[in-house]
Write an enzyme that holds these catalytic residues in place. Structure first.
Site, PDB file in Angstrom:
ATOM      1  N   CYS A  79      57.010  45.896  61.338  1.00  0.00           N
ATOM      2  CA  CYS A  79      56.928  47.074  62.202  1.00  0.00           C
ATOM      3  C   CYS A  79      57.959  48.137  61.788  1.00  0.00           C
ATOM      4  O   CYS A  79      57.793  48.737  60.738  1.00  0.00           O
ATOM      5  CB  CYS A  79      57.032  46.638  63.661  1.00  0.00           C
ATOM      6  N   HIS A 175      53.691  42.185  64.862  1.00  0.00           N
ATOM      7  CA  HIS A 175      54.901  41.425  65.215  1.00  0.00           C
ATOM      8  C   HIS A 175      54.630  39.921  65.195  1.00  0.00           C
ATOM      9  O   HIS A 175      54.396  39.328  66.254  1.00  0.00           O
ATOM     10  CB  HIS A 175      55.363  41.810  66.627  1.00  0.00           C
ATOM     11  N   GLU A 177      56.645  37.636  65.069  1.00  0.00           N
ATOM     12  CA  GLU A 177      57.731  36.916  65.774  1.00  0.00           C
ATOM     13  C   GLU A 177      57.487  36.862  67.288  1.00  0.00           C
ATOM     14  O   GLU A 177      58.192  36.159  67.997  1.00  0.00           O
ATOM     15  CB  GLU A 177      59.086  37.572  65.463  1.00  0.00           C
TER      16      GLU A 177
HETATM   17  N1  GLN Z   1      57.377  53.151  66.303  1.00  0.00           N
HETATM   18  C1  GLN Z   1      58.609  52.464  66.007  1.00  0.00           C
HETATM   19  C2  GLN Z   1      59.441  53.238  64.990  1.00  0.00           C
HETATM   20  O1  GLN Z   1      59.054  54.243  64.520  1.00  0.00           O
HETATM   21  C3  GLN Z   1      58.347  51.068  65.474  1.00  0.00           C
HETATM   22  C4  GLN Z   1      57.756  50.208  66.559  1.00  0.00           C
HETATM   23  C5  GLN Z   1      58.147  48.776  66.492  1.00  0.00           C
HETATM   24  O2  GLN Z   1      58.953  48.346  65.655  1.00  0.00           O
HETATM   25  N2  GLN Z   1      57.662  48.023  67.455  1.00  0.00           N
HETATM   26  O3  GLN Z   1      60.510  52.818  64.661  1.00  0.00           O
END
Ligand code: GLN
Length: 192
Positions: A79, A175, A177
């Site tokens: 992410c 995610h 995790e």
């Molecule tokens: N949108 C977030 C960012 O730009 C990332 C989202 C996440 O890690 N759950 O950092």
């Protein structure tokens, strides 16, 4: 036993540590250059990519980690972590930097804002169906043909990669995790 760090500046560090411990890794939360020196692989967690980038700079970790990735340290960005590894960030803050080690462009919140977060089954090559939790997830919009795509997802606008690998560098939009399925972590740890 592989020693795996989780970059512990901000984000869902605890969940990754627990998952890695569960697959038999020796785990360490990495906040300093010394702690980074000691790992065979590093997970960069989800969270807020601008905050993690800022803390990488102020902690002095940025140039050290940059060199280690270049020298072959295995890293897995999930992410926000994926955003930090991307070649190009779309809808980033104007001063937002990245390590530029995955040949792809990624759009922050490309699957929608918090309210549009969703879960979907994702088919991971060589593993099977895993639960995918997407929270303000980055969308990989363009990518190099050389990129090893381990999982795709179609959110109504065609197939986009959601789990990718280029040599020692791994990235994931969702995610792994935040579920009780540890097979994506196992896939990474097994390569160390
Ligand atoms: N949108 C977030 C960012 O730009 C990332 C989202 C996440 O890690 N759950 O950092």
């Amino acid at each position: 036993m592989a020693r795996v760090g989780v970059l512990a500046l901000q984000g869902d560090v605890r969940e990754h540590l627990a998952m890695l411990e569960g697959v038999g890794a020796d785990v360490v939360a990495v906040r300093s250059i010394d702690e980074l020196d000691d790992v065979d692989g590093l997970v960069m967690p989800g969270g807020e990519s601008t905050t993690i980038a800022y803390l990488l700079t102020t902690s002095g970790l940025r140039p050290v980690l940059e060199k280690k990735i270049e020298d072959g340290l295995a890293v897995f960005g999930t992410c926000a972590g994926l955003i930090l590894l991307a070649h190009e960030i779309l809808d980033g803050r104007s001063d937002q930097w990245s390590f530029d080690v995955l040949p792809l462009s990624v759009r922050r919140n490309g699957y929608g804002r918090q309210i549009a977060s969703f879960e979907s089954t994702v088919h991971v090559k060589g593993v099977g169906e895993v639960p995918g939790v997407f929270i303000r997830a980055p969308k990989i919009e363009t990518w190099s043909n050389d990129l090893d795509v381990l999982a795709w997802h179609d959110h109504g606008d065609g197939e986009h990669p959601v789990l990718v690998r280029q040599g020692n560098v791994w990235g994931c939009s969702f995610h792994p995790e935040l579920t009780d399925d540890d097979r994506v972590h196992r896939l990474f740890v097994d390569t160390l």
